[in-house]
Structures are given as structure tokens and as C-alpha cells.
Design a protein around this motif. Structure first.
Motif, PDB file in Angstrom:
ATOM      1  N   MET A 172       9.757  93.261 -51.584  1.00  0.00           N
ATOM      2  CA  MET A 172       8.701  94.304 -51.458  1.00  0.00           C
ATOM      3  C   MET A 172       9.293  95.563 -51.942  1.00  0.00           C
ATOM      4  O   MET A 172       9.342  96.461 -51.094  1.00  0.00           O
ATOM      5  CB  MET A 172       7.962  94.256 -50.218  1.00  0.00           C
ATOM      6  CG  MET A 172       7.046  92.940 -50.084  1.00  0.00           C
ATOM      7  SD  MET A 172       6.141  93.092 -48.760  1.00  0.00           S
ATOM      8  CE  MET A 172       5.029  94.730 -49.186  1.00  0.00           C
ATOM      9  N   CYS A 187       9.194  97.971 -48.285  1.00  0.00           N
ATOM     10  CA  CYS A 187       8.695  97.280 -46.891  1.00  0.00           C
ATOM     11  C   CYS A 187       9.677  97.265 -45.787  1.00  0.00           C
ATOM     12  O   CYS A 187      10.750  96.552 -46.121  1.00  0.00           O
ATOM     13  CB  CYS A 187       7.877  95.955 -47.200  1.00  0.00           C
ATOM     14  SG  CYS A 187       7.103  95.281 -45.636  1.00  0.00           S
ATOM     15  N   LEU A 231       1.362  92.223 -41.404  1.00  0.00           N
ATOM     16  CA  LEU A 231       1.893  93.673 -41.246  1.00  0.00           C
ATOM     17  C   LEU A 231       2.816  94.009 -42.025  1.00  0.00           C
ATOM     18  O   LEU A 231       3.684  93.009 -42.565  1.00  0.00           O
ATOM     19  CB  LEU A 231       2.577  93.785 -39.826  1.00  0.00           C
ATOM     20  CG  LEU A 231       1.703  94.331 -38.604  1.00  0.00           C
ATOM     21  CD1 LEU A 231       2.640  94.033 -37.434  1.00  0.00           C
ATOM     22  CD2 LEU A 231       1.085  95.470 -38.784  1.00  0.00           C
ATOM     23  N   HIS A 232       2.720  95.186 -42.945  1.00  0.00           N
ATOM     24  CA  HIS A 232       3.640  95.474 -43.808  1.00  0.00           C
ATOM     25  C   HIS A 232       4.267  96.946 -43.330  1.00  0.00           C
ATOM     26  O   HIS A 232       3.428  97.435 -42.453  1.00  0.00           O
ATOM     27  CB  HIS A 232       3.252  95.535 -45.386  1.00  0.00           C
ATOM     28  CG  HIS A 232       3.129  94.385 -45.819  1.00  0.00           C
ATOM     29  ND1 HIS A 232       4.083  93.161 -46.283  1.00  0.00           N
ATOM     30  CD2 HIS A 232       1.681  93.678 -45.996  1.00  0.00           C
ATOM     31  CE1 HIS A 232       3.548  92.269 -46.583  1.00  0.00           C
ATOM     32  NE2 HIS A 232       2.311  92.320 -46.463  1.00  0.00           N
ATOM     33  N   CYS A 261       8.231  90.598 -43.129  1.00  0.00           N
ATOM     34  CA  CYS A 261       6.867  90.111 -43.213  1.00  0.00           C
ATOM     35  C   CYS A 261       6.784  88.861 -43.732  1.00  0.00           C
ATOM     36  O   CYS A 261       5.704  88.294 -44.009  1.00  0.00           O
ATOM     37  CB  CYS A 261       5.713  91.046 -43.968  1.00  0.00           C
ATOM     38  SG  CYS A 261       6.668  91.473 -45.816  1.00  0.00           S
ATOM     39  N   HIS A 304       9.971  88.858 -48.072  1.00  0.00           N
ATOM     40  CA  HIS A 304      10.197  90.374 -47.726  1.00  0.00           C
ATOM     41  C   HIS A 304      11.013  91.242 -48.617  1.00  0.00           C
ATOM     42  O   HIS A 304      10.590  92.377 -48.909  1.00  0.00           O
ATOM     43  CB  HIS A 304      10.378  90.336 -46.141  1.00  0.00           C
ATOM     44  CG  HIS A 304      10.966  91.628 -45.783  1.00  0.00           C
ATOM     45  ND1 HIS A 304      10.226  92.885 -45.553  1.00  0.00           N
ATOM     46  CD2 HIS A 304      12.229  92.344 -45.165  1.00  0.00           C
ATOM     47  CE1 HIS A 304      10.736  93.838 -45.129  1.00  0.00           C
ATOM     48  NE2 HIS A 304      12.099  93.529 -44.811  1.00  0.00           N
ATOM     49  N   GLU A 321       8.933  96.080 -42.717  1.00  0.00           N
ATOM     50  CA  GLU A 321       8.274  95.322 -41.624  1.00  0.00           C
ATOM     51  C   GLU A 321       8.745  93.737 -42.017  1.00  0.00           C
ATOM     52  O   GLU A 321       8.526  93.404 -43.422  1.00  0.00           O
ATOM     53  CB  GLU A 321       6.750  95.030 -41.672  1.00  0.00           C
ATOM     54  CG  GLU A 321       6.417  94.774 -40.335  1.00  0.00           C
ATOM     55  CD  GLU A 321       6.257  95.664 -39.198  1.00  0.00           C
ATOM     56  OE1 GLU A 321       7.025  95.270 -38.107  1.00  0.00           O
ATOM     57  OE2 GLU A 321       5.943  96.953 -39.257  1.00  0.00           O
TER      58      GLU A 321
END
Ligand SMILES: [Cu+2]
Length: 352
Positions: free
Chosen positions: A298, A287, A239-240, A291, A295, A289
């Protein structure tokens, strides 16, 4: 085992302390000390006064902070629906804020005003149907309006985009973003996770003719101002979540379940730089989420340009096939010629 013994020990100690307190209290009752009127208890008055002080000090501090820092937590808006989203936010904020402030003032003030006194007796007031109807129906109506307008705004941006929308595929992966454009035919080619390799990160399927002219924008995402842009969002692994704060854009990227979001940018990067007086300003896609380990990394630049500038940039981009001619081998033989033309590889083939 050791932890269990410690646990039992702690429980026993607490039990012993509580028992001692209970015994002391019973001794006091037996002596007649406890009968002393609570009115004379200074702790009671101090507590009541503290309630009042807390209300005044925290109220003043919050007001001062909110007013003096207001501009800092208002991010500029750069999309058309962002204006609607922000308006909804502020309407909700005002409605719930007013109720919150009134209830807090009453709560703390009443705690002070109605502090315990032996001379005062509480009024027995079991129920009042009229009052109950009023405080059920009014919030129900107000909340319904808020929820409905929020739902309307949300479905506007997640439902079908206008036909003339610029389509961009936004793919999240551990750890970064990739953008794929449909090329001249305006149609993104199919993709299949089984076709993913280090170069073909999207898993582009070259048996689909729509993919022949698809191109990647590389290090940044370029979109036009004043035109609807449709993000077709997907995730390659976990999930992002796509987040571009100035556009008030936020949508999950879910593996195996494509999502979408369309919006109309209304300020170019250059205009935003001028508005903020910051020549280094850039839009970024983030991003939101958590992740995985990378992360935090991102983040990719988003550039908003005037529509004609965009057209020019779009026309200059090289299709994936043109950049990676090896992949021509994946195109079925009866479509090779079409692929060569669509990807603009004519000249190279002639040279060979
Ligand atoms: Cu992510």
C-alpha cells in the motif's frame, strides 16, 4: 493430556530443586556458616560496581550513537504544521529526556554508593508532605502544558479546513490507495458502497450531480504547494491508516466513519530533491495499519507541484464519466444533459 503430564513434571522438578536449596540453606544455618558478615561477600561489591559500569558504558554508548546519527533520524519536514508537530516532539523529548537522565543516574549511582554494609543503618524517613506536593504539582503543570499544546495542534489539523482548501478524497482498500478529486464544481459527489464495481471503485453515485465531473488521479496523487489541502479519508474494507512522513501526516482510514486531515505542503517534490541532493526522491503515501496480506504494497506516489502547475494539471484531467461513458446509463434521464456537459462529453455526443 500429554502436555498436562509434562507440565506437572516440570512443576515437580522445580519444587524438588527449590526444596533441596532450602534444605542446604537450613543445613548451613545450623552449621553457623550463614552468620558470616555480608560485608565480606565479594559478590555484593561486584554487583554494585556492575551498576556503576552499566551506567557509564550505556550512557556513553547512547550519547555517542545519538549524536553521530542525529541527522539520519531527522526526516525533512515538508508541511507547515509539520514544523509545529516537530517542535512539540522535541520539547516533549527534552522535558522527559532530562528527567529520565537524572533519575537513571541517581538510580544506578545510589545502588553503588549505598550498597549493603553492616556498619551502616538505614535512616527512617516516613514522609515529607512538602516534597510530595512539589513532585506532584510540578509534573502536573508541565504535563498539562504539554498535553494542552498537543491537543491544540491536533485539533487545528483535524477541525474544519480553510474554505479555499483543495479537497481530495483518499480511499484505502485492500491493497492500495485511490484518490478522487471534486472536479470543476469543487464538490465531491456522494458515494454508496452498494454501487462499488471493478471500474467504479469508489461507489460513486451518479444520481448526485456533484459526481458528474469528479475524476480520479490514477497512479499518483498531485497536490499544490502553499495551499491548504483537505484529505477526506475513508476505507472501503478494513482499517487502513494514511501516512506521509514528510508532511507529518497520519490519520486512520476507518470503514463507515470518514475522517479528515488538512495540511499545507510547503516544498514541492522538485525543491525536496534539490534540498536532499537526491534526484530520485519522491513523496509516498503509506498505510500504517497492518491491514492484511498485501499491506506492504500500500504505497502510492505523491507529487507536490507549484500552484499554477497544479491548476493546469487539474484542468487537463478527464472526469470519470468522460472516461467511462457506460456509466451515463446510471444517470437519471432528467439529468443526463447536465451530466454530459459537466463531464465535458459534449463533443463525443455530437459525434454520435
Ligand atoms: Cu492498509
Amino acid at each position: 493430556m500429554f502436555e498436562l503430564l509434562i507440565g506437572i513434571g516440570v512443576v515437580l522438578v522445580v519444587a524438588i530443586i527449590l526444596t533441596i536449596l532450602r534444605i542446604l540453606r537450613l543445613v548451613n544455618v545450623a552449621r553457623g556458616v550463614e552468620k558470616k558478615s555480608p560485608d565480606s561477600s565479594s559478590a555484593n561489591k561486584v554487583n554494585a560496581l556492575l551498576f556503576l559500569l552499566f551506567l557509564l558504558i550505556s550512557g556513553a554508548a547512547t550519547t555517542w550513537y545519538s549524536v553521530s546519527r542525529f541527522d539520519e533520524y531527522q526526516l525533512p519536514i515538508a508541511s507547515e504544521h509539520g514544523i509545529i508537530t516537530d517542535r512539540l516532539f522535541w520539547i516533549t523529548m527534552i522535558v522527559t529526556g532530562v528527567v529520565f537522565i537524572i533519575t537513571q543516574i541517581l538510580l544506578f549511582y545510589f545502588s553503588y554508593k549505598y550498597q549493603f554494609k553492616t556498619s551502616r543503618k538505614a535512616l527512617y524517613y516516613p514522609d515529607n508532605s512538602k516534597l510530595e506536593v512539589v513532585w506532584t504539582v510540578i509534573p502536573a503543570i508541565v504535563l498539562s502544558i504539554l498535553v494542552f499544546s498537543g491537543w491544540k495542534a491536533w485539533s487545528d489539523i483535524t477541525n474544519a479546513a480553510p474554505d479555499d482548501a483543495e479537497v481530495v478524497e483518499v480511499m484505502g482498500y485492500q491493497f492500495g490507495w485511490e484518490f478522487r478529486y471534486p472536479g470543476k464544481d469543487n464538490e465531491l459527489g456522494n458515494h454508496d458502497f452498494r454501487l462499488i464495481d471493478p471500474v467504479n471503485m469508489w461507489g460513486m453515485d451518479f444520481t448526485d450531480r456533484s459526481s458528474f465531473d469528479d475524476f480520479s488521479s490514477g497512479t499518483k496523487l498531485v497536490i499544490p504547494k502553499g495551499k491548504p489541502v483537505l484529505f477526506k479519508i475513508r476505507a472501503r474494507d478494513v482499517l487502513h491508516s494514511v501516512f506521509i512522513p514528510e508532511f507529518r501526516l497520519k490519520q486512520d482510514a476507518v470503514p463507515g466513519m470518514p475522517t479528515r486531515f488538512w495540511f499545507t505542503p510547503n516544498k514541492t517534490t522538485a525543491e525536496m530533491r534539490e534540498e536532499l541532493g537526491n534526484p530520485d526522491f519522491n513523496y509516498y503515501i503509506y498505510c500504517t495499519e497492518v491491514c492484511g496480506r498485501g499491506h506492504f504494497s500500500m504505497r502510492k506516489m505523491v507529487e507536490v507541484v507549484e500552484a499554477d502547475e497544479y491548476e493546469q494539471w487539474y484542468a487537463e484531467q478527464q472526469p470519470f464519466l468522460q472516461k467511462n461513458p457506460d456509466y451515463l446509463a446510471k444517470v437519471p434521464s432528467n439529468m443526463k444533459e447536465l451530466a454530459v456537459v459537466s463531464a465535458g462529453m459534449d463533443s463525443e455526443v455530437e459525434e454520435n
